[in-house]
Design a protein around this motif. Structure first.
Motif, mmCIF file in Angstrom:
data_model
loop_
_atom_site.group_PDB
_atom_site.id
_atom_site.type_symbol
_atom_site.label_atom_id
_atom_site.label_comp_id
_atom_site.label_asym_id
_atom_site.label_seq_id
_atom_site.Cartn_x
_atom_site.Cartn_y
_atom_site.Cartn_z
ATOM 1 N N ILE A 90 -6.890 -8.006 18.830
ATOM 2 C CA ILE A 90 -7.053 -6.851 19.536
ATOM 3 C C ILE A 90 -6.865 -5.306 18.752
ATOM 4 O O ILE A 90 -7.655 -4.394 19.009
ATOM 5 C CB ILE A 90 -6.185 -6.860 20.909
ATOM 6 C CG1 ILE A 90 -6.705 -8.168 21.720
ATOM 7 C CG2 ILE A 90 -6.560 -5.469 21.704
ATOM 8 C CD1 ILE A 90 -5.819 -8.245 22.930
ATOM 9 N N ARG A 91 -5.721 -5.502 18.088
ATOM 10 C CA ARG A 91 -5.581 -4.142 17.292
ATOM 11 C C ARG A 91 -6.479 -3.859 16.261
ATOM 12 O O ARG A 91 -6.786 -2.912 15.723
ATOM 13 C CB ARG A 91 -4.106 -4.230 16.755
ATOM 14 C CG ARG A 91 -3.030 -4.072 17.726
ATOM 15 C CD ARG A 91 -1.687 -3.802 17.147
ATOM 16 N NE ARG A 91 -0.732 -3.684 18.271
ATOM 17 C CZ ARG A 91 0.529 -3.884 18.248
ATOM 18 N NH1 ARG A 91 1.388 -4.145 17.076
ATOM 19 N NH2 ARG A 91 1.285 -3.379 19.300
ATOM 20 N N ILE A 142 -9.497 -4.330 16.779
ATOM 21 C CA ILE A 142 -10.760 -3.412 17.583
ATOM 22 C C ILE A 142 -10.181 -2.008 18.140
ATOM 23 O O ILE A 142 -10.820 -1.269 18.010
ATOM 24 C CB ILE A 142 -11.205 -4.439 18.756
ATOM 25 C CG1 ILE A 142 -11.709 -5.685 18.273
ATOM 26 C CG2 ILE A 142 -11.965 -3.742 19.662
ATOM 27 C CD1 ILE A 142 -11.777 -6.674 19.124
ATOM 28 N N HIS A 143 -9.001 -2.242 18.611
ATOM 29 C CA HIS A 143 -8.353 -0.789 19.370
ATOM 30 C C HIS A 143 -6.824 -0.550 18.590
ATOM 31 O O HIS A 143 -5.885 -1.394 19.300
ATOM 32 C CB HIS A 143 -8.222 -1.094 20.594
ATOM 33 C CG HIS A 143 -7.753 0.207 21.434
ATOM 34 N ND1 HIS A 143 -8.101 1.471 21.229
ATOM 35 C CD2 HIS A 143 -6.490 0.282 22.401
ATOM 36 C CE1 HIS A 143 -7.602 2.099 22.447
ATOM 37 N NE2 HIS A 143 -6.308 1.478 22.613
ATOM 38 N N ALA A 144 -6.739 0.250 17.730
ATOM 39 C CA ALA A 144 -5.519 0.209 17.002
ATOM 40 C C ALA A 144 -4.334 0.611 17.994
ATOM 41 O O ALA A 144 -3.377 0.247 17.835
ATOM 42 C CB ALA A 144 -5.684 1.292 16.026
ATOM 43 N N GLY A 145 -4.554 1.303 19.068
ATOM 44 C CA GLY A 145 -3.479 1.617 19.981
ATOM 45 C C GLY A 145 -3.066 0.836 20.964
ATOM 46 O O GLY A 145 -2.371 1.026 21.766
ATOM 47 N N PHE A 146 -3.613 -0.366 20.759
ATOM 48 C CA PHE A 146 -3.084 -1.332 21.800
ATOM 49 C C PHE A 146 -1.618 -1.931 21.879
ATOM 50 O O PHE A 146 -1.134 -1.951 20.828
ATOM 51 C CB PHE A 146 -3.920 -2.780 21.677
ATOM 52 C CG PHE A 146 -3.862 -4.046 22.552
ATOM 53 C CD1 PHE A 146 -4.174 -3.960 23.865
ATOM 54 C CD2 PHE A 146 -2.715 -4.897 22.196
ATOM 55 C CE1 PHE A 146 -3.507 -4.770 24.716
ATOM 56 C CE2 PHE A 146 -2.509 -5.843 23.197
ATOM 57 C CZ PHE A 146 -2.834 -5.894 24.221
#
Length: 64
Positions: free
Chosen positions: A21-22, A24-28
Motif C-alpha cells: 500500500i505504501r 501506492i500511497h506513501a502516507g498510509f
C-alpha cells in the motif's frame, strides 16, 4: 495463547499489506490499536439489531 496467535496473524497480514500500500500511497498508516473480544449470545443479538436498524437511522439523520 489464543490472543498471541491472533496478534501474530494480524501482524503477518499487515506487514506485506503495508509494504504494498505504501508503494501506492506513501502516507498510509493503520488505525491503531485493533480491538477484539468474544461476542456472547445477547451481544450478538444487539449487534445484529444495530446493523439491521442502522440504514434507517442514516435516512433519519440526513433529514435533520
Amino acid at each position: 495463547m489464543f490472543h498471541q496467535n491472533i496478534s501474530r496473524v494480524i501482524r503477518w497480514y499487515k506487514g506485506p499489506c503495508t509494504f504494498e500500500i505504501r508503494n501506492i500511497h506513501a502516507g498510509f498508516s493503520w488505525q491503531t490499536p485493533f480491538y477484539d473480544h468474544i461476542i456472547r449470545n445477547q451481544q450478538l443479538q444487539n449487534i445484529e439489531h444495530y446493523i439491521e436498524a442502522n440504514p434507517s437511522e442514516w435516512e433519519r439523520i440526513q433529514i435533520l
